[in-house]
Enzyme design. Sequence first.
Site, mmCIF file in Angstrom:
data_model
loop_
_atom_site.group_PDB
_atom_site.id
_atom_site.type_symbol
_atom_site.label_atom_id
_atom_site.label_comp_id
_atom_site.label_asym_id
_atom_site.label_seq_id
_atom_site.Cartn_x
_atom_site.Cartn_y
_atom_site.Cartn_z
ATOM 1 N N CYS A 107 0.886 -1.178 0.000
ATOM 2 C CA CYS A 107 0.000 0.000 0.000
ATOM 3 C C CYS A 107 0.910 1.211 0.000
ATOM 4 O O CYS A 107 1.601 1.423 -1.001
ATOM 5 C CB CYS A 107 -1.008 -0.038 1.138
ATOM 6 S SG CYS A 107 -0.455 -0.668 2.728
ATOM 7 N N CYS A 109 2.497 2.426 3.344
ATOM 8 C CA CYS A 109 2.799 2.669 4.755
ATOM 9 C C CYS A 109 4.030 3.554 4.882
ATOM 10 O O CYS A 109 5.002 3.396 4.140
ATOM 11 C CB CYS A 109 3.047 1.345 5.469
ATOM 12 S SG CYS A 109 1.590 0.280 5.449
#
Lengths: 196, 223
Positions: A107, A109
Amino acid sequence: MASHKHNEPESDMALRVKAIEQLLSEKGLVDPTGIDRLIELYETRVGPHNGARVVAKAWTDPDYRARLLENGTDAIAELDVSGIQGENMVVVENTQNVHNVVVCTLCSCYPWPVLGLPPRWYKSPPYRSRVVREPRTVLEEFGVEVPSDVEVRVWDSSAEIRYMVLPSQPEGSKGKSEEELAEMVTRDGMIGVATV
Amino acid sequence: MDGIHDMGGMHGFGKIEREENEPLFHADWEARAFGLSLQAADGIGFVDDHLRANIERIPAAKYLRSSYYELWMQSLESIAIEKGVLTQQEIEARIATLSEGGRAEGGSDLSLDEMDEAIAGGASTKRPDVVVAAGFKSGDKVRVKNDHPRHHTRATRYCRGRLGEVIADHGVFVFPDSNSEWQGENPEHCYTVMFAAEELWGEAGTQGDSVTVDLWESYLEHG
Protein backbone atom coordinates in the site's frame (compact mmCIF):
# COMPACT_ATOMS: atom_id res chain seq x y z
CA MET A 1 -6.63 24.79 6.35
CA ALA A 2 -4.73 26.07 3.35
CA SER A 3 -6.89 26.94 0.38
CA HIS A 4 -6.46 25.08 -2.87
CA LYS A 5 -8.25 25.50 -6.19
CA HIS A 6 -11.34 27.40 -5.17
CA ASN A 7 -12.48 28.74 -8.51
CA GLU A 8 -13.08 25.45 -10.24
CA PRO A 9 -16.47 23.77 -10.19
CA GLU A 10 -16.64 20.97 -7.68
CA SER A 11 -15.39 17.69 -9.07
CA ASP A 12 -17.28 14.42 -8.76
CA MET A 13 -14.84 13.38 -6.05
CA ALA A 14 -15.31 16.62 -4.12
CA LEU A 15 -19.09 16.10 -4.13
CA ARG A 16 -18.76 12.46 -3.14
CA VAL A 17 -16.46 13.25 -0.22
CA LYS A 18 -18.73 16.06 0.93
CA ALA A 19 -21.82 13.85 0.72
CA ILE A 20 -20.24 11.08 2.77
CA GLU A 21 -18.90 13.55 5.32
CA GLN A 22 -22.33 15.15 5.74
CA LEU A 23 -24.13 11.83 6.09
CA LEU A 24 -21.64 10.46 8.61
CA SER A 25 -21.73 13.75 10.51
CA GLU A 26 -25.54 13.73 10.69
CA LYS A 27 -25.35 10.21 12.11
CA GLY A 28 -22.89 11.43 14.75
CA LEU A 29 -20.04 9.28 13.45
CA VAL A 30 -17.65 12.07 12.45
CA ASP A 31 -17.16 15.65 13.58
CA PRO A 32 -16.46 18.15 10.77
CA THR A 33 -14.47 20.48 13.01
CA GLY A 34 -12.44 17.49 14.13
CA ILE A 35 -11.67 16.87 10.47
CA ASP A 36 -10.64 20.54 10.16
CA ARG A 37 -8.24 20.13 13.08
CA LEU A 38 -6.80 16.89 11.75
CA ILE A 39 -6.01 18.49 8.40
CA GLU A 40 -4.52 21.54 10.13
CA LEU A 41 -2.39 19.32 12.34
CA TYR A 42 -0.83 17.52 9.38
CA GLU A 43 -0.41 20.79 7.50
CA THR A 44 1.42 22.46 10.38
CA ARG A 45 2.81 20.28 13.15
CA VAL A 46 3.39 16.85 11.58
CA GLY A 47 6.12 16.64 8.96
CA PRO A 48 9.73 15.87 8.12
CA HIS A 49 10.93 18.66 10.42
CA ASN A 50 10.16 16.22 13.26
CA GLY A 51 12.31 13.49 11.76
CA ALA A 52 15.07 16.04 11.12
CA ARG A 53 15.17 16.89 14.84
CA VAL A 54 15.51 13.20 15.66
CA VAL A 55 18.38 12.77 13.19
CA ALA A 56 20.19 15.90 14.36
CA LYS A 57 19.98 14.80 17.97
CA ALA A 58 21.27 11.34 17.07
CA TRP A 59 24.24 12.93 15.27
CA THR A 60 25.20 15.05 18.26
CA ASP A 61 24.34 12.78 21.17
CA PRO A 62 25.81 9.23 21.04
CA ASP A 63 23.67 8.05 23.95
CA TYR A 64 20.53 9.23 22.18
CA ARG A 65 21.68 7.58 18.95
CA ALA A 66 22.10 4.28 20.83
CA ARG A 67 18.63 4.59 22.37
CA LEU A 68 17.15 5.47 18.98
CA LEU A 69 18.59 2.39 17.28
CA GLU A 70 17.58 0.21 20.24
CA ASN A 71 13.97 1.41 20.55
CA GLY A 72 12.93 3.91 17.90
CA THR A 73 9.43 4.53 19.24
CA ASP A 74 10.57 5.47 22.75
CA ALA A 75 13.55 7.57 21.65
CA ILE A 76 11.42 9.52 19.15
CA ALA A 77 8.80 10.08 21.86
CA GLU A 78 11.51 11.72 23.99
CA LEU A 79 11.24 14.62 21.53
CA ASP A 80 7.43 14.69 21.92
CA VAL A 81 6.96 13.07 18.53
CA SER A 82 4.46 10.20 18.38
CA GLY A 83 1.09 9.22 16.98
CA ILE A 84 -0.76 7.49 14.18
CA GLN A 85 1.45 5.43 11.86
CA GLY A 86 4.39 5.80 14.20
CA GLU A 87 3.30 3.53 17.03
CA ASN A 88 6.04 0.98 16.35
CA MET A 89 9.11 2.70 14.92
CA VAL A 90 12.37 1.11 13.84
CA VAL A 91 15.24 3.40 12.87
CA VAL A 92 17.86 1.92 10.55
CA GLU A 93 21.27 3.49 10.28
CA ASN A 94 23.27 4.08 7.11
CA THR A 95 26.90 3.07 7.65
CA GLN A 96 30.00 2.50 5.58
CA ASN A 97 28.68 -1.01 4.94
CA VAL A 98 24.92 -0.59 4.48
CA HIS A 99 22.64 1.84 2.67
CA ASN A 100 19.00 1.55 3.73
CA VAL A 101 15.90 2.49 1.76
CA VAL A 102 12.24 2.21 2.78
CA VAL A 103 9.13 1.26 0.79
CA CYS A 104 5.68 -0.26 1.25
CA THR A 105 5.00 -2.42 -1.80
CA LEU A 106 1.48 -3.43 -0.70
CA CYS A 107 0.00 0.00 0.00
CA SER A 108 1.91 3.08 1.07
CA CYS A 109 2.80 2.67 4.75
CA TYR A 110 4.96 5.54 5.92
CA PRO A 111 6.07 6.88 9.32
CA TRP A 112 3.72 9.88 9.60
CA PRO A 113 4.87 11.37 12.93
CA VAL A 114 8.47 11.79 11.75
CA LEU A 115 8.00 12.32 8.00
CA GLY A 116 4.44 13.61 7.58
CA LEU A 117 2.25 12.27 4.79
CA PRO A 118 4.04 10.56 1.90
CA PRO A 119 4.79 12.23 -1.43
CA ARG A 120 3.00 10.92 -4.52
CA TRP A 121 6.03 9.13 -5.94
CA TYR A 122 6.34 7.04 -2.76
CA LYS A 123 2.73 5.87 -3.21
CA SER A 124 3.10 5.29 -6.96
CA PRO A 125 3.27 1.90 -8.72
CA PRO A 126 6.69 2.65 -10.30
CA TYR A 127 8.42 3.19 -6.93
CA ARG A 128 6.58 0.38 -5.13
CA SER A 129 7.22 -2.16 -7.89
CA ARG A 130 10.81 -1.25 -8.72
CA VAL A 131 12.67 -0.39 -5.54
CA VAL A 132 12.60 -3.94 -4.14
CA ARG A 133 13.78 -5.42 -7.42
CA GLU A 134 16.27 -2.90 -8.78
CA PRO A 135 17.10 -0.62 -5.85
CA ARG A 136 20.44 0.51 -7.24
CA THR A 137 18.87 1.69 -10.49
CA VAL A 138 16.13 3.51 -8.57
CA LEU A 139 18.69 5.10 -6.25
CA GLU A 140 20.75 6.26 -9.25
CA GLU A 141 17.66 7.95 -10.66
CA PHE A 142 17.36 9.80 -7.36
CA GLY A 143 21.04 10.76 -7.64
CA VAL A 144 22.47 8.27 -5.14
CA GLU A 145 25.38 6.09 -6.27
CA VAL A 146 25.93 3.30 -3.77
CA PRO A 147 29.45 1.77 -4.10
CA SER A 148 29.43 -1.92 -5.06
CA ASP A 149 31.01 -2.94 -1.75
CA VAL A 150 28.15 -1.33 0.20
CA GLU A 151 25.03 -3.46 0.78
CA VAL A 152 21.73 -1.97 -0.32
CA ARG A 153 19.03 -3.06 2.13
CA VAL A 154 15.41 -2.40 1.19
CA TRP A 155 12.88 -2.38 4.05
CA ASP A 156 9.40 -3.33 2.84
CA SER A 157 6.96 -2.04 5.49
CA SER A 158 4.56 -4.94 5.03
CA ALA A 159 3.29 -5.05 8.63
CA GLU A 160 2.78 -2.42 11.35
CA ILE A 161 6.42 -1.51 11.91
CA ARG A 162 7.30 1.86 10.42
CA TYR A 163 10.86 2.57 9.28
CA MET A 164 12.97 5.68 9.17
CA VAL A 165 16.55 5.88 7.89
CA LEU A 166 19.20 7.56 10.02
CA PRO A 167 21.41 9.08 7.30
CA SER A 168 25.17 9.35 7.65
CA GLN A 169 26.26 12.71 8.97
CA PRO A 170 27.79 14.82 6.18
CA GLU A 171 31.53 15.37 6.16
CA GLY A 172 32.53 18.67 7.70
CA SER A 173 29.36 19.16 9.72
CA LYS A 174 30.83 18.20 13.07
CA GLY A 175 30.56 20.97 15.62
CA LYS A 176 27.38 22.43 14.16
CA SER A 177 24.43 22.89 16.50
CA GLU A 178 21.46 20.54 16.52
CA GLU A 179 19.34 23.27 14.94
CA GLU A 180 21.85 23.80 12.12
CA LEU A 181 22.12 20.07 11.52
CA ALA A 182 18.34 19.62 11.48
CA GLU A 183 18.20 22.17 8.65
CA MET A 184 20.46 19.91 6.57
CA VAL A 185 18.31 16.78 6.96
CA THR A 186 15.87 16.07 4.13
CA ARG A 187 12.75 13.95 3.93
CA ASP A 188 14.27 11.92 1.08
CA GLY A 189 17.37 11.31 3.21
CA MET A 190 15.16 9.74 5.89
CA ILE A 191 13.40 7.53 3.28
CA GLY A 192 16.82 6.52 2.01
CA VAL A 193 16.55 7.85 -1.56
CA ALA A 194 19.00 10.71 -0.92
CA THR A 195 22.18 11.23 1.01
CA VAL A 196 22.40 14.20 3.32
CA MET B 1 -5.30 -11.86 -2.26
CA ASP B 2 -3.17 -11.93 -5.40
CA GLY B 3 -4.25 -8.46 -6.45
CA ILE B 4 -2.78 -5.54 -8.36
CA HIS B 5 -1.93 -3.83 -5.05
CA ASP B 6 0.81 -6.43 -4.43
CA MET B 7 3.16 -4.91 -6.97
CA GLY B 8 6.62 -5.45 -5.50
CA GLY B 9 8.90 -6.66 -8.30
CA MET B 10 6.45 -6.15 -11.18
CA HIS B 11 7.62 -4.73 -14.49
CA GLY B 12 5.82 -2.24 -16.66
CA PHE B 13 4.92 0.71 -14.44
CA GLY B 14 7.43 3.06 -16.03
CA LYS B 15 9.51 5.82 -14.53
CA ILE B 16 9.19 7.28 -11.06
CA GLU B 17 7.69 10.73 -11.51
CA ARG B 18 8.60 13.28 -8.87
CA GLU B 19 6.78 16.55 -8.41
CA GLU B 20 8.63 19.78 -7.64
CA ASN B 21 7.29 21.58 -4.56
CA GLU B 22 4.58 19.01 -4.11
CA PRO B 23 1.65 20.26 -1.96
CA LEU B 24 0.54 18.14 0.99
CA PHE B 25 -2.86 17.73 -0.68
CA HIS B 26 -3.56 18.23 -4.37
CA ALA B 27 -7.14 19.43 -3.84
CA ASP B 28 -9.37 20.41 -0.94
CA TRP B 29 -11.32 17.19 -1.26
CA GLU B 30 -8.11 15.18 -0.72
CA ALA B 31 -7.59 16.93 2.59
CA ARG B 32 -11.21 16.28 3.57
CA ALA B 33 -10.93 12.64 2.47
CA PHE B 34 -7.84 12.24 4.64
CA GLY B 35 -9.39 13.71 7.80
CA LEU B 36 -12.74 12.06 7.14
CA SER B 37 -11.17 8.61 6.82
CA LEU B 38 -9.31 8.96 10.13
CA GLN B 39 -12.43 10.17 11.93
CA ALA B 40 -14.71 7.60 10.33
CA ALA B 41 -12.42 4.78 11.41
CA ASP B 42 -13.20 5.71 15.02
CA GLY B 43 -16.84 6.57 14.39
CA ILE B 44 -17.76 3.50 12.35
CA GLY B 45 -15.29 1.21 14.09
CA PHE B 46 -12.79 -0.11 11.58
CA VAL B 47 -8.99 -0.21 11.33
CA ASP B 48 -6.37 -0.14 8.59
CA ASP B 49 -6.77 -3.87 7.94
CA HIS B 50 -10.34 -3.20 6.80
CA LEU B 51 -9.41 -0.10 4.82
CA ARG B 52 -6.68 -2.03 3.00
CA ALA B 53 -8.80 -5.13 2.40
CA ASN B 54 -11.52 -3.03 0.81
CA ILE B 55 -8.99 -1.16 -1.34
CA GLU B 56 -7.71 -4.51 -2.57
CA ARG B 57 -11.19 -5.55 -3.67
CA ILE B 58 -11.34 -2.67 -6.13
CA PRO B 59 -11.01 -4.14 -9.65
CA ALA B 60 -7.44 -3.93 -10.95
CA ALA B 61 -8.09 -1.53 -13.83
CA LYS B 62 -10.01 0.86 -11.56
CA TYR B 63 -7.33 0.60 -8.87
CA LEU B 64 -4.66 1.75 -11.32
CA ARG B 65 -6.81 4.64 -12.57
CA SER B 66 -7.52 5.88 -9.05
CA SER B 67 -5.42 8.27 -7.00
CA TYR B 68 -4.42 7.43 -3.43
CA TYR B 69 -7.27 9.30 -1.78
CA GLU B 70 -9.77 8.05 -4.38
CA LEU B 71 -8.83 4.54 -3.24
CA TRP B 72 -9.33 5.56 0.39
CA MET B 73 -12.77 6.98 -0.37
CA GLN B 74 -13.91 3.97 -2.39
CA SER B 75 -12.82 1.79 0.50
CA LEU B 76 -14.49 3.97 3.16
CA GLU B 77 -17.72 3.98 1.18
CA SER B 78 -17.73 0.19 0.83
CA ILE B 79 -16.98 -0.29 4.54
CA ALA B 80 -19.77 2.11 5.55
CA ILE B 81 -22.21 0.21 3.33
CA GLU B 82 -20.94 -3.19 4.50
CA LYS B 83 -21.39 -2.12 8.14
CA GLY B 84 -24.89 -0.84 7.43
CA VAL B 85 -24.01 2.74 8.34
CA LEU B 86 -24.80 4.17 4.89
CA THR B 87 -26.64 2.95 1.85
CA GLN B 88 -25.61 3.49 -1.77
CA GLN B 89 -28.99 5.16 -2.38
CA GLU B 90 -28.56 7.78 0.33
CA ILE B 91 -25.02 8.59 -0.85
CA GLU B 92 -26.20 9.08 -4.44
CA ALA B 93 -29.21 11.10 -3.25
CA ARG B 94 -26.98 13.39 -1.17
CA ILE B 95 -24.59 13.89 -4.06
CA ALA B 96 -27.55 14.94 -6.21
CA THR B 97 -28.68 17.45 -3.55
CA LEU B 98 -25.19 18.86 -3.17
CA SER B 99 -24.66 19.26 -6.90
CA GLU B 100 -27.73 21.53 -6.83
CA GLY B 101 -26.04 23.72 -4.25
CA GLY B 102 -27.45 22.30 -1.01
CA ARG B 103 -25.29 22.41 2.09
CA ALA B 104 -25.33 21.12 5.63
CA GLU B 105 -23.15 22.21 8.52
CA GLY B 106 -22.67 20.98 12.04
CA GLY B 107 -20.28 19.59 14.61
CA SER B 108 -18.66 20.60 17.84
CA ASP B 109 -15.47 22.57 18.34
CA LEU B 110 -12.10 21.11 19.14
CA SER B 111 -8.81 22.97 19.50
CA LEU B 112 -5.63 22.06 17.64
CA ASP B 113 -3.93 21.18 20.94
CA GLU B 114 -6.78 18.87 21.89
CA MET B 115 -6.52 17.11 18.55
CA ASP B 116 -2.73 16.90 18.86
CA GLU B 117 -3.20 15.25 22.25
CA ALA B 118 -5.88 12.94 20.88
CA ILE B 119 -3.68 11.44 18.18
CA ALA B 120 -0.41 11.39 20.16
CA GLY B 121 -1.07 7.89 21.47
CA GLY B 122 -1.78 6.56 17.99
CA ALA B 123 -3.66 3.31 17.54
CA SER B 124 -1.13 0.52 17.83
CA THR B 125 -2.05 -2.98 16.72
CA LYS B 126 0.66 -4.39 18.97
CA ARG B 127 -0.83 -6.50 21.76
CA PRO B 128 1.88 -6.68 24.45
CA ASP B 129 -0.52 -8.17 27.00
CA VAL B 130 -1.40 -11.16 24.85
CA VAL B 131 0.88 -14.09 25.55
CA VAL B 132 1.54 -16.19 22.46
CA ALA B 133 4.53 -18.47 22.00
CA ALA B 134 7.09 -17.39 19.39
CA GLY B 135 7.80 -20.16 16.92
CA PHE B 136 10.89 -18.43 15.56
CA LYS B 137 13.79 -16.36 16.83
CA SER B 138 16.47 -14.15 15.34
CA GLY B 139 18.90 -16.17 13.28
CA ASP B 140 16.35 -18.83 12.29
CA LYS B 141 16.18 -19.76 8.62
CA VAL B 142 12.56 -19.54 7.49
CA ARG B 143 10.62 -20.10 4.30
CA VAL B 144 7.50 -18.14 3.48
CA LYS B 145 4.60 -20.51 2.87
CA ASN B 146 3.39 -20.68 -0.70
CA ASP B 147 -0.14 -19.65 0.26
CA HIS B 148 -2.46 -17.72 -2.05
CA PRO B 149 -5.50 -16.82 0.04
CA ARG B 150 -8.43 -14.98 -1.55
CA HIS B 151 -8.60 -12.66 1.46
CA HIS B 152 -6.36 -9.81 2.60
CA THR B 153 -2.85 -10.85 3.58
CA ARG B 154 0.46 -9.10 4.13
CA ALA B 155 2.83 -11.76 2.85
CA THR B 156 4.01 -10.13 -0.36
CA ARG B 157 3.83 -12.35 -3.42
CA TYR B 158 7.49 -11.86 -4.27
CA CYS B 159 8.66 -13.46 -1.01
CA ARG B 160 6.36 -16.50 -1.02
CA GLY B 161 8.26 -19.77 -1.23
CA ARG B 162 11.55 -17.93 -0.60
CA LEU B 163 14.12 -18.65 2.06
CA GLY B 164 15.17 -15.90 4.45
CA GLU B 165 16.50 -15.27 7.92
CA VAL B 166 14.64 -13.85 10.90
CA ILE B 167 16.45 -10.71 12.05
CA ALA B 168 13.91 -9.40 14.59
CA ASP B 169 10.88 -10.53 16.59
CA HIS B 170 8.73 -7.44 17.11
CA GLY B 171 6.33 -9.10 19.52
CA VAL B 172 2.65 -9.85 19.17
CA PHE B 173 0.45 -7.96 16.69
CA VAL B 174 -3.14 -8.22 15.46
CA PHE B 175 -3.22 -10.71 12.57
CA PRO B 176 -4.49 -8.85 9.50
CA ASP B 177 -5.72 -11.91 7.61
CA SER B 178 -8.44 -12.64 10.17
CA ASN B 179 -9.00 -9.12 11.45
CA SER B 180 -9.68 -7.73 7.96
CA GLU B 181 -12.43 -10.35 7.58
CA TRP B 182 -14.02 -9.33 10.94
CA GLN B 183 -12.95 -12.75 12.24
CA GLY B 184 -11.12 -11.50 15.31
CA GLU B 185 -7.69 -10.10 16.11
CA ASN B 186 -5.96 -13.47 16.71
CA PRO B 187 -2.67 -11.74 17.58
CA GLU B 188 0.58 -13.51 16.84
CA HIS B 189 4.30 -12.75 16.58
CA CYS B 190 5.48 -10.57 13.74
CA TYR B 191 9.06 -10.87 12.51
CA THR B 192 11.39 -9.06 10.17
CA VAL B 193 12.76 -11.57 7.68
CA MET B 194 15.75 -10.72 5.52
CA PHE B 195 16.06 -12.16 2.03
CA ALA B 196 19.14 -12.08 -0.19
CA ALA B 197 18.38 -10.16 -3.39
CA GLU B 198 19.47 -13.19 -5.45
CA GLU B 199 17.05 -15.44 -3.55
CA LEU B 200 14.21 -13.18 -4.64
CA TRP B 201 15.27 -12.12 -8.11
CA GLY B 202 17.80 -14.69 -9.29
CA GLU B 203 20.49 -13.23 -11.51
CA ALA B 204 18.74 -9.86 -11.51
CA GLY B 205 19.50 -9.48 -7.81
CA THR B 206 22.80 -7.91 -6.80
CA GLN B 207 24.98 -10.18 -4.70
CA GLY B 208 25.21 -8.80 -1.17
CA ASP B 209 22.03 -6.72 -1.39
CA SER B 210 18.93 -7.64 0.59
CA VAL B 211 15.23 -6.98 1.08
CA THR B 212 13.46 -7.28 4.41
CA VAL B 213 9.76 -8.08 4.76
CA ASP B 214 7.74 -8.02 8.01
CA LEU B 215 5.86 -11.30 8.31
CA TRP B 216 3.48 -12.84 10.81
CA GLU B 217 4.07 -16.26 12.39
CA SER B 218 1.38 -17.97 10.26
CA TYR B 219 3.12 -16.99 7.03
CA LEU B 220 6.34 -18.84 7.92
CA GLU B 221 7.75 -22.32 8.25
CA HIS B 222 11.21 -23.46 9.28
CA GLY B 223 13.58 -23.32 6.33
